[in-house]
Design an enzyme around this catalytic site. Sequence first.
Site, short mmCIF file in Angstrom:
data_model
loop_
_atom_site.label_atom_id
_atom_site.label_comp_id
_atom_site.label_asym_id
_atom_site.label_seq_id
_atom_site.Cartn_x
_atom_site.Cartn_y
_atom_site.Cartn_z
N LYS A 29 -15.90 -4.18 12.02
CA LYS A 29 -15.50 -3.82 13.38
C LYS A 29 -16.54 -4.27 14.40
O LYS A 29 -17.73 -3.93 14.29
CB LYS A 29 -15.30 -2.30 13.44
CG LYS A 29 -14.72 -1.76 14.73
CD LYS A 29 -14.42 -0.28 14.53
CE LYS A 29 -13.79 0.36 15.75
NZ LYS A 29 -13.45 1.78 15.48
N CYS A 32 -9.20 -0.55 15.49
CA CYS A 32 -9.19 0.51 16.51
C CYS A 32 -9.77 0.05 17.85
O CYS A 32 -9.09 -0.62 18.60
CB CYS A 32 -9.87 1.76 15.97
SG CYS A 32 -9.40 3.26 16.88
N GLU A 56 -6.62 3.33 9.96
CA GLU A 56 -8.08 3.20 9.88
C GLU A 56 -8.69 4.32 9.03
O GLU A 56 -8.33 5.49 9.17
CB GLU A 56 -8.66 3.24 11.29
CG GLU A 56 -10.17 3.10 11.36
CD GLU A 56 -10.71 3.28 12.78
OE1 GLU A 56 -11.85 2.84 13.03
OE2 GLU A 56 -10.00 3.87 13.62
#
Length: 292
Positions: free
Chosen positions: A117, A154, A44
């Site tokens: 995200k 993540c 990431e």
Amino acid sequence: MTRTLNVAAIQTSYGMDLQANIKKTEGFIRQAAANGAQVILPPELFQGPYFCVTQEERWFAEAHPWREHPVVKAIAPLAGELRVVIPISIFEREGPHYFNSVVMADADGSLLGVYRKSHIPDGPGYQEKYYFRPGDTGFKVWDTRFGRLGVGICWDQWYPEAARAMALMGAEALFYPTAIGSEPHDPTLNTTLPWQRAMQGHAVANVIPVIGANRIGFEPWENYPNGGQQFYGSSFIADHRGDLVSELGRDDEGLVAASFDLDFLQGHRAAWGFFRDRRSDLYSALASPRPT
């Protein structure tokens, strides 16, 4: 003919120099491709240090529109050159909005789209809500040259709903670029095993390979507890049983890699019946902000 998916993920450290980080990542991508990998996952936000440890407005200058991002402009042509698929993690700017995003580069270097995200953490050492809006793309899967792939980022990896949604959309493997390590409020707290186990559970529940790429190293920050953030690596690949078939240690630099028979997995997934026996008529509480 059997459809085989060869995957790899990169584990390394990153610093302040954008071009050096790109060059370092390129080296690992070339190594993985030479070893036969078809899909290669960097960690990431590999464009620089994980800056979300504190709230500093200077970092907004490091975001770019996703098609014009210097990381995308460097890595997407590499995907075409090596004929590999690369999910590219970036700090994205769209007008006045900022996102933590992945751009999917196919094996001809074309850009298949962007995923933003969905789940944004906000806690000591991971103050992402200061920098990123919650994603507005919904969960995404892409038909790449080598298979239908889903990517979370993540904090997304802790949510079984995200993995299940991508599996329901036909994903044949799940990829999670990550930046996770020490907790400033308790430097003795080690979340490595829960982090792995959460994703191993996604693999089992969806009969699907899961690939997690984390960074390593100590990143110093002024006025931060213990002087900075220590990332714990432990990148891995889990097979459809949740077994770790490739894993690196907390400080190892290198690649994890594995190969999967997608045709076998398709039949095996059907045989388990997890999707046949789902009771979506009973799951309304999952879509309610206050389940009863």
